[in-house]
Design a protein around this motif. Sequence first.
Motif, PDB file in Angstrom:
ATOM      1  N   SER A   1     -21.926  41.422  37.288  1.00 12.80           N
ATOM      2  CA  SER A   1     -21.559  42.822  37.454  1.00 12.80           C
ATOM      3  C   SER A   1     -20.717  42.972  38.709  1.00 12.80           C
ATOM      4  O   SER A   1     -20.901  42.273  39.694  1.00 12.80           O
ATOM      5  N   ARG A   2     -19.776  43.860  38.594  1.00  9.72           N
ATOM      6  CA  ARG A   2     -18.923  44.139  39.742  1.00  9.72           C
ATOM      7  C   ARG A   2     -18.967  45.626  40.020  1.00  9.72           C
ATOM      8  O   ARG A   2     -19.260  46.415  39.140  1.00  9.72           O
TER       9      ARG A   2
ATOM     10  N   PHE B   1     -16.520  48.669  41.262  1.00  9.25           N
ATOM     11  CA  PHE B   1     -15.172  49.091  41.593  1.00  9.25           C
ATOM     12  C   PHE B   1     -15.266  50.430  42.314  1.00  9.25           C
ATOM     13  O   PHE B   1     -15.779  51.406  41.752  1.00  9.25           O
TER      14      PHE B   1
ATOM     15  N   GLU C   1     -19.117  42.372  30.215  1.00 13.83           N
ATOM     16  CA  GLU C   1     -19.326  42.454  31.660  1.00 13.83           C
ATOM     17  C   GLU C   1     -19.678  43.886  32.046  1.00 13.83           C
ATOM     18  O   GLU C   1     -18.957  44.826  31.707  1.00 13.83           O
TER      19      GLU C   1
ATOM     20  N   ILE D   1     -19.756  46.782  34.525  1.00 11.18           N
ATOM     21  CA  ILE D   1     -19.002  47.164  35.718  1.00 11.18           C
ATOM     22  C   ILE D   1     -19.522  48.505  36.199  1.00 11.18           C
ATOM     23  O   ILE D   1     -19.640  49.456  35.414  1.00 11.18           O
TER      24      ILE D   1
ATOM     25  N   VAL E   1      -9.960  51.274  35.519  1.00 10.08           N
ATOM     26  CA  VAL E   1     -10.927  50.169  35.510  1.00 10.08           C
ATOM     27  C   VAL E   1     -10.335  48.943  34.805  1.00 10.08           C
ATOM     28  O   VAL E   1     -10.447  47.812  35.291  1.00 10.08           O
TER      29      VAL E   1
ATOM     30  N   LYS F   1      -9.682  45.301  36.332  1.00 16.61           N
ATOM     31  CA  LYS F   1     -10.236  44.120  35.686  1.00 16.61           C
ATOM     32  C   LYS F   1      -9.120  43.126  35.334  1.00 16.61           C
ATOM     33  O   LYS F   1      -9.306  41.920  35.443  1.00 16.61           O
TER      34      LYS F   1
END
Length: 218
Positions: free
Chosen positions: A16-17, A19, A65, A67, A181, A185
């Motif tokens: 997980s990221r 932003f 993924e 996010i 987003v 990415k």
Amino acid sequence: MDSSVELSSSLPPPRSRIFKIIVIGDSGVGKTCLTYRFCAGKFPDKTEATIGVDFREKVIEIDGEKIKVQLWDTAGQERFRKSMVQHYYRNVHAIVFVYDITNATSFQSLPSWIEECRQHSLGQDVPRILVGNKCDLRSAARVSTDLAQKFADSHSMPLFETSAKSPGDNDHVEAIFMTVVHKLKSQKPLALSQLSCGDFAVPLKKTTEERGAYPCTC
Ligand SMILES: Nc1nc2c(ncn2[C@@H]2O[C@H](COP(=O)(O)OP(=O)(O)OP(=O)(O)O)[C@@H](O)[C@H]2O)c(=O)[nH]1
Ligand SMILES: [Mg+2]
């Protein structure tokens, strides 16, 4: 022994990221309404001038993924910004500039918002988009699409016009933020071929840079 416990504890943590996207522009342009609409899916019943900054988050999943999209809804009024300003600009991944299409002053202020970003060391490598809000009030527009597009072009930003209020624009508001987003990415390319065109808001006009940056080719 409970094998599922053993299995889950040995799995790597899910990818997980986060932003961090800051939303800036004059007071009253609709930053709170736009961010609320994206995160809560509706236009807020009532808003008050933001003091300092409000955070809104939404977890989305793209290509498996997760996010975390962290929107920093900043105060447009100078007196409510002062103490917080240096915090906004730390570790920013993208910037959303907002003006109100019915308020020429909010459009004329854009260069000073851009300058503030520059002064806080946000380079051209940080993705930025321009959003003209309150399109439901088109008959009261004071900023033409042409003029806004020229400004966006001169700053290499895509322009989107939308309404945080109009029920018909719900998907559009969502798609605008999703576009940011996806762009973030795509800076670290994963399987772009898995993205579907419906996930994007197409800017009114793509800049040369965007033609490469947006995976959607339609
Ligand atoms: N008609 C219309 N009104 C809107 C729209 N978006 C916001 N508003 C109204 O504009 C006013 C200001 O909206 P906010 O979202 O609080 O503005 P802001 O940019 O967050 O203002 P600050 O927090 O002071 O910086 C409110 O009365 C909203 O109801 C829109 O798309 N259409
Ligand atoms: Mg606000």
